[in-house]
Design a protein around this motif. Structure first.
Motif, PDB file in Angstrom:
ATOM      1  N   SER A   1       0.836  -1.217   0.000  1.00  0.00           N
ATOM      2  CA  SER A   1       0.000   0.000   0.000  1.00  0.00           C
ATOM      3  C   SER A   1       0.862   1.256   0.000  1.00  0.00           C
TER       4      SER A   1
ATOM      5  N   GLN B   1      -3.861  -5.963  -5.747  1.00  0.00           N
ATOM      6  CA  GLN B   1      -3.935  -6.044  -4.290  1.00  0.00           C
ATOM      7  C   GLN B   1      -5.348  -6.413  -3.839  1.00  0.00           C
ATOM      8  N   GLU B   2      -6.345  -5.843  -4.471  1.00  0.00           N
ATOM      9  CA  GLU B   2      -7.729  -6.183  -4.140  1.00  0.00           C
ATOM     10  C   GLU B   2      -8.027  -7.649  -4.460  1.00  0.00           C
ATOM     11  N   HIS B   3      -7.469  -8.125  -5.570  1.00  0.00           N
ATOM     12  CA  HIS B   3      -7.632  -9.537  -5.916  1.00  0.00           C
ATOM     13  C   HIS B   3      -6.997 -10.434  -4.862  1.00  0.00           C
TER      14      HIS B   3
ATOM     15  N   GLN C   1      -3.000  -1.728  -7.583  1.00  0.00           N
ATOM     16  CA  GLN C   1      -4.115  -1.603  -6.644  1.00  0.00           C
ATOM     17  C   GLN C   1      -5.181  -2.673  -6.917  1.00  0.00           C
ATOM     18  N   ARG C   2      -5.456  -2.905  -8.218  1.00  0.00           N
ATOM     19  CA  ARG C   2      -6.425  -3.940  -8.575  1.00  0.00           C
ATOM     20  C   ARG C   2      -5.907  -5.333  -8.196  1.00  0.00           C
TER      21      ARG C   2
ATOM     22  N   GLN D   1      -6.583  -9.725  -1.691  1.00  0.00           N
ATOM     23  CA  GLN D   1      -7.436  -9.685  -0.507  1.00  0.00           C
ATOM     24  C   GLN D   1      -8.689 -10.542  -0.689  1.00  0.00           C
ATOM     25  N   GLU D   2      -9.213 -10.541  -1.913  1.00  0.00           N
ATOM     26  CA  GLU D   2     -10.395 -11.362  -2.185  1.00  0.00           C
ATOM     27  C   GLU D   2     -10.064 -12.851  -2.071  1.00  0.00           C
TER      28      GLU D   2
END
Length: 357
Positions: free
Chosen positions: A167, A189-191, A186-187, A193-194
């Motif tokens: 981050s 990183q979201e993946h 960023q995308r 976390q998912e």
């Protein structure tokens, strides 16, 4: 149809090949049919007719369906079917495969695969999903590392370190990361976390399986066997009494030495690695955690045995040996319905017999 005593089935997604013979082994029919017509054709078979198929995708479903209709449905591992294909490797097709299954099922000492229940297959779906998510998470982490390396950012090989700094790297305007690359990171990183959330859900289902199943609870008491391994073993095996002894169970897992013996001279090699890779991997990984990190300040018989073996033969052989021992203990615990006792000392039955017996 009334003369048919044995049927070999080659399963596929849309077409199913059947090879039916009578009591004398004479071929009655060898034909292909659509998937939706298979059960209707089997309904015309005499009650108790042996219907054999390879243990493959969908085989457990068909086996349950046929048994509900009064037929003796059985499954055979693919490696036991191939030797009965008289045309050899060059003659592999659906008709020859069905004939080979039919011939293999006639052998009196053939080992058949017990069909899994719907509950077993449902729990195994959780384990398969979990393994797939783990692979996706590793790929996602490596992808993020590769993207960062393109802009001269290299972090230590630890997911936790990457998670801690990612981050800040995305928000830091002082580095050379392009604006579009920041959006991509960023995308990603979201993946990541998912995927972590999906894995957490799988672990919750496995924890619930352990809470609700007494067999899983007993399996998890062994050294080097946690909730994931215990759940996977119980869901995969089901009835442990299908193996006549603990050594057979260890061999089924591929944890016994490979043999190349002749003329009375025994020659043992590395483990056979037969059976399912998933269970064997879990048992070996659990044993590795015990051998490398869990031997301190413990004085039970198993720990002392592992320590002596590690000093004598190295930690790699000690890991495999402990995995094989855990498999044998699992069989004993499950078949006898007892709890695991870490201080139990086994007695050789022949040594316990009185003199002259």
């Amino acid at each position: 149809m009334s003369n048919i005593t044995r049927v070999g089935v080659d399963l596929a997604k849309n077409l199913i090949q059947v090879h039916a013979v009578d009591l004398a082994g004479k071929v009655i029919t060898n034909r292909a049919m659509k998937r939706e017509n298979f059960l209707q054709w089997c309904a015309q078979l005499p009650a108790g007719c042996l219907v054999a198929m390879e243990a493959c995708t969908g085989a457990h479903h068909w086996c349950r369906q046929l048994r509900e209709r009064g037929l003796d449905a059985r499954m055979i591992a693919a490696q036991f079917v191939a030797p009965y294909r008289t045309q050899g490797k060059s003659g592999k097709n659906d008709a020859n495969d069905a004939a080979a299954v039919c011939e293999a099922a006639s052998r009196p000492h053939m080992n058949f695969v017990p069909p899994k229940t719907i509950a077993q297959q449902g729990m195994l779906c959780v384990h398969r999903l979990r393994e797939g998510l783990k692979e996706e998470r590793v790929a996602c982490i490596n992808r993020i590392r590769g993207l960062l390396a393109e802009f001269g950012v290299v972090l230590p090989q630890s997911p936790e370190v990457l998670r801690q700094h990612l981050s800040d790297l995305i928000e830091d305007a002082g580095n050379d990361i392009a604006s579009m690359a920041r959006l991509v990171l960023q995308r990603a990183q979201e993946h990541w976390q998912e995927l972590d959330e999906h894995l957490k859900w799988c672990d919750q289902r496995i924890a619930a399986h352990q809470k609700d199943d007494e067999q899983v609870q007993r399996a998890a008491e062994l050294k080097g066997i946690g909730p994931v391994t215990a759940s996977a073993v119980v869901a995969t095996v089901g009835d442990f009494k299908q193996f006549k002894n603990a050594a057979q169970f260890g061999a089924w897992l591929g944890l016994t030495p490979r043999q190349h013996s002749s003329g009375g001279k025994t020659s043992l090699g590395s483990i056979t690695k037969r059976g399912g890779t998933y269970l064997r991997t879990l048992l070996i990984q659990g044993a590795k955690s015990v051998v490398l990190r869990g031997l301190n300040a413990q004085d039970d018989a198993i720990t002392q045995w592992v320590q002596r073996l590690r000093e004598r033969s190295g930690w790699q052989k000690a890991v495999v040996a402990l995995a094989n021992k855990n498999a044998r203990i699992l069989w004993a615990v499950m078949t006898k319905g007892e709890r695991f006792d870490v201080h139990h000392i086994s007695v050789n039955p022949s040594a316990a017999m009185p003199t002259g017996a």
